[in-house]
Design an enzyme around this catalytic site. Structure first.
Site, PDB file in Angstrom:
ATOM      1  N   ALA A  61       0.749  -1.297  -0.028  1.00 57.11           N
ATOM      2  CA  ALA A  61       0.015   0.060   0.053  1.00 57.11           C
ATOM      3  C   ALA A  61       0.794   1.262  -0.075  1.00 57.11           C
ATOM      4  O   ALA A  61       0.256   2.270  -0.152  1.00 57.11           O
ATOM      5  CB  ALA A  61      -0.892  -0.118   1.078  1.00 57.11           C
ATOM      6  N   SER A  77       3.046   2.671  -2.214  1.00 58.90           N
ATOM      7  CA  SER A  77       3.174   3.204  -3.385  1.00 58.90           C
ATOM      8  C   SER A  77       2.228   2.899  -4.615  1.00 58.90           C
ATOM      9  O   SER A  77       1.537   1.676  -4.458  1.00 58.90           O
ATOM     10  CB  SER A  77       4.788   3.022  -4.009  1.00 58.90           C
ATOM     11  OG  SER A  77       4.740   1.570  -4.365  1.00 58.90           O
ATOM     12  N   TYR A  81       6.539 -13.931 -13.849  1.00 57.68           N
ATOM     13  CA  TYR A  81       5.516 -12.975 -13.562  1.00 57.68           C
ATOM     14  C   TYR A  81       4.209 -13.418 -14.081  1.00 57.68           C
ATOM     15  O   TYR A  81       3.419 -13.413 -13.354  1.00 57.68           O
ATOM     16  CB  TYR A  81       5.802 -11.424 -14.058  1.00 57.68           C
ATOM     17  CG  TYR A  81       4.895 -10.426 -13.737  1.00 57.68           C
ATOM     18  CD1 TYR A  81       4.894  -9.645 -12.657  1.00 57.68           C
ATOM     19  CD2 TYR A  81       3.966  -9.891 -14.708  1.00 57.68           C
ATOM     20  CE1 TYR A  81       3.889  -8.403 -12.406  1.00 57.68           C
ATOM     21  CE2 TYR A  81       3.203  -8.789 -14.475  1.00 57.68           C
ATOM     22  CZ  TYR A  81       3.170  -8.124 -13.439  1.00 57.68           C
ATOM     23  OH  TYR A  81       2.324  -7.008 -12.922  1.00 57.68           O
TER      24      TYR A  81
HETATM   25  N1  LIG Z   1       2.026  -1.098 -13.071  1.00 51.61           N
HETATM   26  C1  LIG Z   1       1.369  -1.770 -13.946  1.00 51.61           C
HETATM   27  O1  LIG Z   1       1.315  -1.266 -15.159  1.00 51.61           O
HETATM   28  C2  LIG Z   1       0.737  -2.931 -13.434  1.00 51.61           C
HETATM   29  C3  LIG Z   1       0.976  -3.595 -12.284  1.00 51.61           C
HETATM   30  N2  LIG Z   1       0.374  -4.629 -11.809  1.00 51.61           N
HETATM   31  C4  LIG Z   1       0.217  -5.084 -10.486  1.00 51.61           C
HETATM   32  O2  LIG Z   1      -0.042  -4.055  -9.733  1.00 51.61           O
HETATM   33  C5  LIG Z   1       0.273  -4.274  -8.364  1.00 51.61           C
HETATM   34  C6  LIG Z   1       1.026  -2.992  -7.920  1.00 51.61           C
HETATM   35  O3  LIG Z   1       2.172  -2.711  -8.414  1.00 51.61           O
HETATM   36  P1  LIG Z   1       2.526  -1.175  -8.906  1.00 51.61           P
HETATM   37  O4  LIG Z   1       1.533  -0.363  -8.108  1.00 51.61           O
HETATM   38  O5  LIG Z   1       2.503  -1.211 -10.459  1.00 51.61           O
HETATM   39  O6  LIG Z   1       4.116  -1.090  -8.445  1.00 51.61           O
HETATM   40  P2  LIG Z   1       4.811  -0.675  -7.216  1.00 51.61           P
HETATM   41  O7  LIG Z   1       6.177  -1.330  -7.128  1.00 51.61           O
HETATM   42  O8  LIG Z   1       4.450   0.978  -7.068  1.00 51.61           O
HETATM   43  O9  LIG Z   1       3.800  -1.352  -6.052  1.00 51.61           O
HETATM   44  C7  LIG Z   1       4.212  -2.566  -5.558  1.00 51.61           C
HETATM   45  C8  LIG Z   1       3.905  -2.383  -4.075  1.00 51.61           C
HETATM   46  O10 LIG Z   1       4.223  -3.857  -3.577  1.00 51.61           O
HETATM   47  C9  LIG Z   1       5.099  -3.874  -2.532  1.00 51.61           C
HETATM   48  N3  LIG Z   1       5.713  -5.270  -2.380  1.00 51.61           N
HETATM   49  C10 LIG Z   1       6.830  -5.745  -3.122  1.00 51.61           C
HETATM   50  N4  LIG Z   1       7.093  -6.854  -2.797  1.00 51.61           N
HETATM   51  C11 LIG Z   1       6.808  -6.938  -1.467  1.00 51.61           C
HETATM   52  C12 LIG Z   1       6.639  -7.927  -0.370  1.00 51.61           C
HETATM   53  N5  LIG Z   1       7.674  -8.857  -0.505  1.00 51.61           N
HETATM   54  N6  LIG Z   1       6.073  -7.557   0.661  1.00 51.61           N
HETATM   55  C13 LIG Z   1       5.277  -6.545   0.662  1.00 51.61           C
HETATM   56  N7  LIG Z   1       4.870  -5.531  -0.105  1.00 51.61           N
HETATM   57  C14 LIG Z   1       5.795  -5.818  -1.186  1.00 51.61           C
HETATM   58  C15 LIG Z   1       6.039  -2.877  -2.645  1.00 51.61           C
HETATM   59  O11 LIG Z   1       6.646  -2.349  -1.687  1.00 51.61           O
HETATM   60  P3  LIG Z   1       8.152  -1.573  -1.731  1.00 51.61           P
HETATM   61  O12 LIG Z   1       7.948  -0.177  -1.744  1.00 51.61           O
HETATM   62  O13 LIG Z   1       8.854  -1.972  -0.515  1.00 51.61           O
HETATM   63  O14 LIG Z   1       8.875  -2.223  -2.870  1.00 51.61           O
HETATM   64  C16 LIG Z   1       5.069  -1.510  -3.270  1.00 51.61           C
HETATM   65  O15 LIG Z   1       4.404  -1.007  -2.123  1.00 51.61           O
HETATM   66  C17 LIG Z   1       1.241  -5.294  -8.401  1.00 51.61           C
HETATM   67  O16 LIG Z   1       0.901  -6.888  -8.087  1.00 51.61           O
HETATM   68  C18 LIG Z   1       1.737  -5.410  -9.831  1.00 51.61           C
HETATM   69  O17 LIG Z   1       1.999  -6.734 -10.457  1.00 51.61           O
HETATM   70  C19 LIG Z   1      -0.510  -5.258 -12.780  1.00 51.61           C
HETATM   71  C20 LIG Z   1      -0.614  -4.672 -14.101  1.00 51.61           C
HETATM   72  C21 LIG Z   1       0.105  -3.642 -14.595  1.00 51.61           C
HETATM   73  C1  LIG Z   2      11.046  -0.513 -26.720  1.00 46.56           C
HETATM   74  C2  LIG Z   2      10.148   0.405 -26.920  1.00 46.56           C
HETATM   75  C3  LIG Z   2      10.140   1.548 -27.969  1.00 46.56           C
HETATM   76  C4  LIG Z   2       8.849   0.355 -26.396  1.00 46.56           C
HETATM   77  C5  LIG Z   2       8.721  -0.762 -25.483  1.00 46.56           C
HETATM   78  C6  LIG Z   2       7.414  -0.636 -24.804  1.00 46.56           C
HETATM   79  C7  LIG Z   2       7.157  -1.753 -23.612  1.00 46.56           C
HETATM   80  C8  LIG Z   2       8.317  -1.549 -22.702  1.00 46.56           C
HETATM   81  C9  LIG Z   2       5.839  -1.881 -23.193  1.00 46.56           C
HETATM   82  C10 LIG Z   2       4.544  -2.240 -24.309  1.00 46.56           C
HETATM   83  C11 LIG Z   2       3.517  -3.017 -23.453  1.00 46.56           C
HETATM   84  C12 LIG Z   2       3.973  -2.569 -22.225  1.00 46.56           C
HETATM   85  C13 LIG Z   2       3.236  -3.591 -20.946  1.00 46.56           C
HETATM   86  C14 LIG Z   2       3.841  -3.603 -19.843  1.00 46.56           C
HETATM   87  C15 LIG Z   2       5.097  -3.265 -19.676  1.00 46.56           C
HETATM   88  C16 LIG Z   2       5.906  -2.278 -20.537  1.00 46.56           C
HETATM   89  C17 LIG Z   2       5.420  -2.839 -22.106  1.00 46.56           C
HETATM   90  C18 LIG Z   2       5.913  -4.086 -22.374  1.00 46.56           C
HETATM   91  C19 LIG Z   2       3.159  -4.640 -18.810  1.00 46.56           C
HETATM   92  C20 LIG Z   2       3.697  -6.053 -19.111  1.00 46.56           C
HETATM   93  C21 LIG Z   2       3.627  -4.133 -17.272  1.00 46.56           C
HETATM   94  C22 LIG Z   2       3.004  -4.986 -16.347  1.00 46.56           C
HETATM   95  C23 LIG Z   2       1.518  -5.546 -16.633  1.00 46.56           C
HETATM   96  O1  LIG Z   2       1.125  -6.391 -15.495  1.00 46.56           O
HETATM   97  C24 LIG Z   2       1.119  -5.426 -17.792  1.00 46.56           C
HETATM   98  C25 LIG Z   2      -0.446  -5.320 -17.758  1.00 46.56           C
HETATM   99  C26 LIG Z   2       1.555  -4.530 -18.857  1.00 46.56           C
HETATM  100  C27 LIG Z   2       1.189  -4.667 -20.269  1.00 46.56           C
HETATM  101  C28 LIG Z   2       1.708  -3.882 -21.247  1.00 46.56           C
END
Ligand SMILES: NC(=O)C1=CN([C@@H]2O[C@H](COP(=O)(O)OP(=O)(O)OC[C@H]3O[C@@H](n4cnc5c(N)ncnc54)[C@H](OP(=O)(O)O)[C@@H]3O)[C@@H](O)[C@H]2O)C=CC1
Ligand SMILES: CC(C)=CCC[C@@H](C)[C@H]1CC[C@H]2C3=C(CC[C@]12C)[C@@]1(C)CCC(=O)[C@@H](C)[C@@H]1CC3
Length: 332
Positions: free
Chosen positions: A10, A12, A193
């Protein structure tokens, strides 16, 4: 009676944005930030209290990647609260990600370009490692630690007198082909992942089958592509800034580029407002943002069959027993 909401990860990104939105909706909540780093958790709490001075925001030390920490945290929750209304399983990691640039440009010129941008299918690999418990780190953090937490909190989550909810932050990157029932931890692959997120989709289906009758309901969401520490780990922030105009352009073709954590938290927040009986246990609820910046939620059927979720559930129970019996470090 005040509702108790626990959010893992929570401090970040999407988790913190969700907390902000929950408090805006109901400042009477008892909101518990479950984080591994207490300094970051304190900072998140302070930020939330700046905009919601009267809110009840508790902190809980929880490293979901450490089995001992999960057991200790669950014990602490049981002494603090008599019930848990919502448990958001949001913490997640994607360590050492690598983008396959060749596949990216090939995909760009193909008919699947839009799909590639929303799922990153075939684009991303990660380097996983073993944690101190001897488990694969991505599996332990994204899935198993959360599974163990649910199991330990069952007395608070499964009460006949009221319904409780667990909500998984999954991903459209979850992929059936990345997951193997013979290797649930993904020891032998390069997409831990995708595998862990697909496993969370299946686990949610299994939980609904087994626990709905006991008042526990599970849901799965995908936040879309959101700019957070996780995505800044894939390509550096200056690169994202550079391509931001392109990202907004892509949004015209795919509404999955939610971009801000506030938008990404849409489906998590929307679920908070829904009655569990009205939800589809086999759907993944997607946060989407239109080209004009309108947020909405759309369900999509998950690529999960009828039998496999039960098999996974049984394997996780087996691993749980094993972990609890062998509480020495590095035994698994
Ligand atoms: N960003 C995106 O595009 C996407 C994100 N997600 C999912 O969303 C969720 C949140 O990620 P997001 O907000 O993007 O990324 P962040 O890295 O900002 O948030 C992840 C959070 O999880 C915490 N965390 C990681 N490892 C642990 C652990 N071992 N125990 C407790 N807390 C932990 C981090 O804490 P700390 O600050 O200490 O690292 C942080 O608060 C994840 O499950 C991610 O897979 C899914 C699809 C797309
Ligand atoms: C190298 C260039 C010019 C661009 C790269 C774009 C990718 C880095 C970007 C395209 C689709 C993105 C994507 C994710 C990460 C970044 C990309 C691969 C995720 C995998 C991030 C985490 C998730 O859980 C997914 C929902 C995202 C899907 C799309």
């Amino acid at each position: 009676m005040e509702r108790v909401v626990i959010v893992t990860g929570a401090n970040s990104g999407i988790g913190l944005a969700l907390c902000e939105r929950l408090l805006t909706e109901d400042v009477q909540l008892r909101l518990c930030l479950a984080c591994r780093n207490m300094q970051r958790a304190e900072a998140a709490r302070a930020a939330l209290l700046t905009s919601h001075a009267d809110a009840h925001v508790d902190l809980l030390h929880l490293d979901v990647g450490s089995m001992k920490s999960v057991l200790d945290a669950a014990q602490e929750v049981k002494t603090r609260y008599r019930k848990v209304d919502f448990l958001y399983l949001n913490a997640g990691i994607m360590p050492n990600p690598q983008v396959n640039i060749g596949a990216f440009f090939k995909g760009l010129l193909s008919r699947n370009a839009i799909r590639m941008f929303s799922t990153a299918e075939g684009l991303l690999t990660q380097q996983d490692r073993l944690n101190a418990d001897g488990l694969q780190e991505v599996f332990a953090t994204n899935l198993f630690g959360h599974f163990l937490l649910i199991r330990e909190l069952e007395p608070l989550l499964c009460q006949s007198s009221h319904t409780s909810r667990v909500v998984w932050t999954s991903s459209s990157n979850a992929s059936h082909s990345a997951f193997s029932m013979e290797d649930i931890q993904h020891r032998n692959g390069t997409e831990p992942y995708s595998s862990s997120k697909y496993a969370s989709d299946m686990l949610s289906v299994a939980l609904n089958r087994q626990k709905n009758s006991q008042g526990l309901f599970s849901s799965v969401i995908c936040p879309g592509l959101v700019m957070t520490n996780l995505t800044y780990g894939i390509v550096p922030s200056f690169f994202w800034t550079l391509i931001m105009p392109i990202m907004y352009l892509i949004r015209v073709f795919t509404n999955t580029f939610t971009i801000s954590p506030y938008n990404g938290a849409e489906a998590l927040f929307w679920l908070f407002l829904q009655k569990p009986e009205s939800l589809d246990p086999r759907a993944k609820y997607h946060s989407l943002t239109s080209a004009l910046g309108r947020n909405y939620v759309q369900p999509q059927q998950m690529d999960v069959d009828n039998e496999t979720p039960e098999v996974l559930f049984a394997k996780l129970l087996e691993l749980e027993n094993f972990v609890k019996k062998n509480d020495h470090v590095g035994y698994i």
